[in-house]
Design a protein around this motif. Structure first.
Motif, PDB file in Angstrom:
ATOM      1  N   SER A 107       0.613  -1.324   0.309  1.00 51.74           N
ATOM      2  CA  SER A 107      -0.099   0.200   0.053  1.00 51.74           C
ATOM      3  C   SER A 107       0.942   1.441  -0.162  1.00 51.74           C
ATOM      4  CB  SER A 107      -1.029  -0.638   1.015  1.00 51.74           C
ATOM      5  OG  SER A 107      -0.098   0.378   2.136  1.00 51.74           O
ATOM      6  N   ALA A 108       1.912   1.082   0.710  1.00 51.89           N
ATOM      7  CA  ALA A 108       3.324   2.341   0.465  1.00 51.89           C
ATOM      8  C   ALA A 108       3.775   2.746  -0.402  1.00 51.89           C
ATOM      9  CB  ALA A 108       4.029   3.043   1.587  1.00 51.89           C
ATOM     10  N   ILE A 109       4.579   2.011  -1.163  1.00 49.84           N
ATOM     11  CA  ILE A 109       5.438   1.600  -2.695  1.00 49.84           C
ATOM     12  C   ILE A 109       5.001   0.540  -3.403  1.00 49.84           C
ATOM     13  CG2 ILE A 109       7.286  -0.717  -1.541  1.00 49.84           C
ATOM     14  CD1 ILE A 109       9.726   1.047  -2.564  1.00 49.84           C
ATOM     15  N   GLY A 110       4.218   0.106  -3.058  1.00 51.29           N
ATOM     16  CA  GLY A 110       3.371  -0.254  -3.504  1.00 51.29           C
ATOM     17  C   GLY A 110       2.648   0.298  -4.758  1.00 51.29           C
ATOM     18  N   GLY A 111       1.696   0.468  -4.317  1.00 47.68           N
ATOM     19  CA  GLY A 111       0.240   1.399  -4.188  1.00 47.68           C
ATOM     20  C   GLY A 111      -0.080   1.545  -5.145  1.00 47.68           C
ATOM     21  N   ASN A 112       0.648   1.973  -6.463  1.00 42.11           N
ATOM     22  CA  ASN A 112       0.155   2.385  -7.945  1.00 42.11           C
ATOM     23  C   ASN A 112      -0.218   1.088  -8.355  1.00 42.11           C
ATOM     24  OD1 ASN A 112      -0.459   3.900 -10.159  1.00 42.11           O
ATOM     25  ND2 ASN A 112       2.094   3.558 -11.009  1.00 42.11           N
ATOM     26  N   HIS A 113       0.935  -0.065  -8.240  1.00 42.43           N
ATOM     27  CA  HIS A 113       0.780  -1.112  -8.814  1.00 42.43           C
ATOM     28  C   HIS A 113      -0.196  -2.086  -8.242  1.00 42.43           C
ATOM     29  CE1 HIS A 113       4.640  -0.383 -10.096  1.00 42.43           C
ATOM     30  NE2 HIS A 113       5.120  -0.157  -8.986  1.00 42.43           N
ATOM     31  N   PHE A 114      -1.330  -1.465  -7.092  1.00 42.59           N
ATOM     32  CA  PHE A 114      -2.425  -2.507  -6.565  1.00 42.59           C
ATOM     33  C   PHE A 114      -3.026  -2.605  -7.371  1.00 42.59           C
ATOM     34  CE2 PHE A 114      -4.757  -2.926  -2.650  1.00 42.59           C
ATOM     35  CZ  PHE A 114      -5.133  -4.119  -2.565  1.00 42.59           C
ATOM     36  N   ILE A 115      -3.488  -1.048  -7.411  1.00 41.10           N
ATOM     37  CA  ILE A 115      -4.810  -0.654  -8.106  1.00 41.10           C
ATOM     38  C   ILE A 115      -4.763  -0.507  -9.220  1.00 41.10           C
ATOM     39  CG2 ILE A 115      -5.085   1.742  -6.178  1.00 41.10           C
ATOM     40  CD1 ILE A 115      -4.192   3.274  -8.547  1.00 41.10           C
ATOM     41  N   HIS A 116      -2.867  -0.514  -9.961  1.00 39.16           N
ATOM     42  CA  HIS A 116      -3.209  -1.255 -11.071  1.00 39.16           C
ATOM     43  C   HIS A 116      -4.280  -3.010 -12.332  1.00 39.16           C
ATOM     44  CE1 HIS A 116      -3.062   2.786 -13.249  1.00 39.16           C
ATOM     45  NE2 HIS A 116      -1.935   3.089 -12.681  1.00 39.16           N
ATOM     46  N   ALA A 117      -2.821  -3.429 -10.711  1.00 40.80           N
ATOM     47  CA  ALA A 117      -3.999  -4.950 -10.543  1.00 40.80           C
ATOM     48  C   ALA A 117      -4.303  -5.390 -10.511  1.00 40.80           C
ATOM     49  CB  ALA A 117      -2.146  -5.817  -9.831  1.00 40.80           C
ATOM     50  N   CYS A 118      -5.932  -5.037  -9.446  1.00 38.84           N
ATOM     51  CA  CYS A 118      -6.631  -4.843  -9.647  1.00 38.84           C
ATOM     52  C   CYS A 118      -7.818  -4.481 -10.551  1.00 38.84           C
ATOM     53  CB  CYS A 118      -7.197  -4.077  -8.108  1.00 38.84           C
ATOM     54  SG  CYS A 118      -6.466  -4.811  -6.692  1.00 38.84           S
ATOM     55  N   ARG A 119      -7.394  -3.225 -11.198  1.00 39.95           N
ATOM     56  CA  ARG A 119      -8.367  -2.770 -12.170  1.00 39.95           C
ATOM     57  C   ARG A 119      -8.203  -3.457 -13.122  1.00 39.95           C
ATOM     58  NH1 ARG A 119      -6.195  -0.453 -16.875  1.00 39.95           N
ATOM     59  NH2 ARG A 119      -4.049  -0.160 -16.168  1.00 39.95           N
ATOM     60  N   ARG A 120      -7.008  -4.304 -13.699  1.00 40.61           N
ATOM     61  CA  ARG A 120      -6.875  -5.153 -15.074  1.00 40.61           C
ATOM     62  C   ARG A 120      -7.905  -6.586 -14.468  1.00 40.61           C
ATOM     63  NH1 ARG A 120      -0.584  -3.262 -14.501  1.00 40.61           N
ATOM     64  NH2 ARG A 120      -1.073  -1.767 -16.417  1.00 40.61           N
ATOM     65  N   ASN A 121      -7.533  -6.866 -13.331  1.00 39.20           N
ATOM     66  CA  ASN A 121      -8.286  -8.109 -12.797  1.00 39.20           C
ATOM     67  C   ASN A 121      -7.566  -9.722 -13.090  1.00 39.20           C
ATOM     68  OD1 ASN A 121      -9.702  -9.249 -11.012  1.00 39.20           O
ATOM     69  ND2 ASN A 121     -11.942  -8.794 -13.006  1.00 39.20           N
ATOM     70  N   ILE A 122      -6.389  -9.551 -12.812  1.00 43.49           N
ATOM     71  CA  ILE A 122      -5.301 -10.623 -13.772  1.00 43.49           C
ATOM     72  C   ILE A 122      -5.863 -11.868 -12.865  1.00 43.49           C
ATOM     73  CG2 ILE A 122      -3.029 -11.279 -14.306  1.00 43.49           C
ATOM     74  CD1 ILE A 122      -2.160  -8.839 -15.073  1.00 43.49           C
ATOM     75  N   ASP A 123      -5.459 -12.862 -13.378  1.00 43.23           N
ATOM     76  CA  ASP A 123      -6.463 -13.843 -12.733  1.00 43.23           C
ATOM     77  C   ASP A 123      -5.375 -14.569 -11.899  1.00 43.23           C
ATOM     78  OD1 ASP A 123      -7.886 -15.882 -12.128  1.00 43.23           O
ATOM     79  OD2 ASP A 123      -6.845 -17.324 -13.661  1.00 43.23           O
ATOM     80  N   MET A 124      -5.056 -13.739 -11.151  1.00 43.61           N
ATOM     81  CA  MET A 124      -4.216 -14.304  -9.882  1.00 43.61           C
ATOM     82  C   MET A 124      -4.632 -13.782  -8.037  1.00 43.61           C
ATOM     83  SD  MET A 124      -0.841 -11.722 -10.101  1.00 43.61           S
ATOM     84  CE  MET A 124      -1.023 -10.295 -10.951  1.00 43.61           C
ATOM     85  N   THR A 125      -3.612 -14.340  -7.189  1.00 42.18           N
ATOM     86  CA  THR A 125      -4.709 -14.572  -5.837  1.00 42.18           C
ATOM     87  C   THR A 125      -3.085 -13.515  -5.514  1.00 42.18           C
ATOM     88  OG1 THR A 125      -5.236 -16.571  -5.975  1.00 42.18           O
ATOM     89  CG2 THR A 125      -4.904 -15.864  -3.615  1.00 42.18           C
ATOM     90  N   VAL A 126      -3.516 -12.661  -4.555  1.00 45.46           N
ATOM     91  CA  VAL A 126      -3.030 -12.067  -4.019  1.00 45.46           C
ATOM     92  C   VAL A 126      -3.609 -11.750  -2.193  1.00 45.46           C
ATOM     93  CG1 VAL A 126      -2.380  -9.594  -3.662  1.00 45.46           C
ATOM     94  CG2 VAL A 126      -3.085 -10.348  -6.177  1.00 45.46           C
ATOM     95  N   ILE A 127      -2.061 -12.604  -1.355  1.00 44.07           N
ATOM     96  CA  ILE A 127      -2.476 -12.154  -0.423  1.00 44.07           C
ATOM     97  C   ILE A 127      -1.579 -11.450   1.168  1.00 44.07           C
ATOM     98  CG2 ILE A 127      -1.893 -14.077   1.760  1.00 44.07           C
ATOM     99  CD1 ILE A 127      -2.559 -15.842  -0.373  1.00 44.07           C
ATOM    100  N   CYS A 128      -1.796 -10.749   1.291  1.00 44.41           N
ATOM    101  CA  CYS A 128      -1.242  -9.218   1.594  1.00 44.41           C
ATOM    102  C   CYS A 128      -1.769  -9.623   3.484  1.00 44.41           C
ATOM    103  CB  CYS A 128      -2.522  -8.008   1.643  1.00 44.41           C
ATOM    104  SG  CYS A 128      -1.249  -6.941   2.886  1.00 44.41           S
TER     105      CYS A 128
END
Lengths: 368, 263
Positions: B98-119
């Motif tokens: 959410s800090a250094i990777g925040g931009n990648h986070f929102i764009h991965a969600c937007r693309r809705n790429i078929d993967m499982t993200v565990i935070c």
């Protein structure tokens, strides 16, 4: 054909099947052409959210066994520094196209420069080595992009095509061969550790994801198994020395240049656009004794080329920067080195070079 | 079908997680879910960024990519788009994501790429010794919030919902059964699945916030969680929900267009 398009076509011919990029002038035509062509060849084009993501995506793609590339210019190149180091330490074959523009910062987006030559070599933190190619024609945008992919596979390191706005946007007639020599990924032999090497084979085989190697890839200092080993002095020293040595020890084989006028006292050393200008003055003044070195590969620096000019009294290095490669030349020769920076976005004119030639000629004295 | 123990990389043990850390629980639930899915180890790639959470990828038997800080999702995008046949699971933490990777986070969600993200959200930067993160609760102490955190926090699950992920849930290390089931549901759901796990860090978070014992922290997570269905009901009734609580449960399950589906 435009230089940037020739670059994209070269990449496709070399087998590139993944492109991750972000729009930036003056490199965008590479991405645009890849966006058009990738679906036609069964490859993947993806426009990422920034250049950090672009280089991340191509490294991820490369681990699945795919040849992958990105293209950018100065500001995006600066963002990529982080994962250039990651590709170096994990020994991931990737190709990065940098169509250079004027910097620092946003600088001159539409103008030509060569200000990133040191950045591509030393921009990411820590010690490692890379390979950088420098085209001076549209034909070379094609040929050297193919070569960049082959070198990336052979040496498993980041390979850069360090072009510039001049060559990237230049249009020239080129010849595209029916086929090109292509080096493909050398798979890790079964039973070998992922980073197992010896003195004769400093580049390990590649443990492609999904091929049963069950490899752990990390940007941490790692041992031959690929496992983190971050406080052992020897592990780190051995790894870094190998990352540097696997390229630097082969620099004379990697070297790619052409030379002319080897008996001359005044020698121009160029790469990129200035190569064209030197060729022009040699054509305009065939009676003058002008030596010329054109480097198609700048890193690793092939210092032996300087010895091809036994009578050299001065090396003149015209660059579109404040003297980045000129300093490297000076490091390797006792002969006088004259820096000839050209800033602002234009390439060197024949007059620029003739003035420098005449000035040095007067200082040396004697007949022609 | 590999068992849970086969999903572990035995020669990497012992792990580096501190005594009482919640990350092992999350890793175990993930590998249990992978085993329950019947996945093959050689068809699976674990990707992670930097931080305590991201060391988890190295303890799996599968091919794994331990990348740079914040970039795991961008690397995973390359892996999955280049080779959609892989099952791709990303381990990340609250700082990494959410800090250094925040931009990648929102764009991965937007693309809705078929993967499982565990935070693994432990509300702190654990690896560097306990600095405040975008998820450190207001008033909580850390080495960089010595007078109590002043900044508002990110709600990562709500962020993932807003950005477009197909499946979003949040559980805690107390809710082991629900967490495992939720990860499995995420793995089954096409598109990006985001499972946020509130995880205890007694070493760095607990010691500064009177929760030194791992059990104290797990009880804290249990006591401050409120089922999302209950939260929504209370909101509808106009009731006041204490801002120290966080919702758990399934935030969304939907079928937006997906990228990187298996061919």
């Amino acid at each position: 054909m435009q230089g940037n398009i020739a670059c994209a076509e070269g990449a496709l011919a070399a087998g590139c099947r993944f492109f991750g990029g972000y729009p930036i002038t003056p490199s965008t035509e590479v991405a645009e052409h890849m966006a058009k062509m990738m679906p036609k060849v069964g490859g993947v084009f993806i426009q990422m959210e920034d250049e950090i993501a672009s280089i991340s995506s191509i490294i991820g793609a490369s681990w699945t066994g795919v040849k992958a590339m990105t293209a950018t210019s100065g500001p995006g190149f600066s963002l990529m520094m982080e994962n250039i180091g990651y590709a170096a330490i994990t020994e991931t074959p990737i190709v990065i196209i940098n169509v250079q523009r004027g910097g620092p910062s946003t600088g001159q987006p539409t103008m030509s420069a060569q200000g990133d030559m040191m950045q591509c070599r030393f921009g990411s933190h820590g010690d490692f080595s890379i390979i950088a190619l420098t085209p001076s024609t549209v034909q070379e945008m094609y040929e050297l992009t193919v070569k960049a992919f082959n070198l990336a596979e052979e040496f498993r390191c980041p390979v850069f095509l360090m072009s510039d706005e001049t060559i990237g946007h230049m249009r020239e007639r080129i010849e595209i061969p029916d086929s090109v020599d292509v080096v493909n990924r050398k798979e890790l032999e079964k039973g070998k550790l992922p980073y197992e090497t010896d003195a004769d084979n400093p580049v390990p085989g590649f443990p492609t994801f999904g091929h049963g190697h069950r490899v752990h890839v990390t940007g941490l200092t790692h041992d031959a198994r690929g496992y983190p080993d971050t406080t052992n002095h020897k592990t780190h020293s051995d790894l870094v020395r190998r990352l540097v040595g696997k390229v630097e020890s082969k620099r004379h084989e990697i070297a790619d240049y052409d030379i002319a006028g080897t008996d001359a006292e005044i020698v121009f050393l160029t790469y990129g656009p200035a190569t064209r200008t030197v060729r022009q003055i040699m054509k305009d003044s065939p009676d003058l004794k002008i030596g010329h070195i054109n480097l198609r590969i700048v890193w690793p620096f092939p210092e032996n080329v300087l010895k091809e000019f036994p009578n050299a009294k001065v090396f003149i290095v015209p660059e579109m920067n404040m003297g980045q490669i000129g300093r490297e030349v000076a490091r390797h020769t006792p002969v006088k080195v004259v820096y000839l920076p050209k800033l602002g976005g234009d390439m060197h004119t024949p007059q620029d070079l003739m003035e420098a030639y005449d000035r040095e000629k007067a200082l040396i004295g004697g007949g022609n | 079908m590999p068992s849970v123990s086969e999903w572990y990389r035995a020669d990497r043990m012992p792990h580096i997680f501190c005594t009482g850390c919640g990350n092992g629980t999350v890793l175990n639930c993930t590998l249990q879910a992978a085993s329950d899915m019947g996945w093959e180890i050689d068809d699976t790639v674990f990707v992670s960024g930097i931080g305590c959470s991201s060391r988890a990828s190295g303890y799996t038997a599968a091919d794994s990519l331990h990348t740079t800080h914040g970039r795991a999702l961008a690397f995973a995008t390359g892996v999955k788009m280049a080779h959609p046949e892989f099952n791709v699971v990303v381990f990340t933490g609250d700082g990494d994501l959410s800090a250094i990777g925040g931009n990648h986070f929102i764009h991965a969600c937007r693309r809705n790429i078929d993967m499982t993200v565990i935070c693994m959200n432990n509300m702190i930067y654990g690896m560097t010794g306990g600095q405040g993160s975008p998820c450190t609760p207001r008033g909580a102490f850390s080495t960089t919030t010595p007078y109590g955190a002043q900044e508002p926090t990110f709600d990562l699950a709500e962020l993932a919902v807003a950005a477009g992920a197909n499946y979003v849930s949040r559980w805690t290390t107390y809710h082991v059964k629900q967490l495992t089931d939720s990860i499995k549901t995420g793995m089954e759901t096409p598109g990006l699945s985001f499972i946020e796990t509130m995880s205890q860090c007694p070493t760095s978070y607990g010691r500064k916030n009177k929760l030194r014992q791992p059990l104290d922290m797990i009880e804290y997570l249990r006591d401050h969680s409120i089922l999302i269905s209950k939260k929504r009901r209370l909101e509808a009734e106009g009731k006041v929900i204490p801002d120290t609580t966080f919702a758990v449960g399934e935030f969304v399950r939907r079928s937006r267009p997906v990228m990187g589906l298996k061919r």
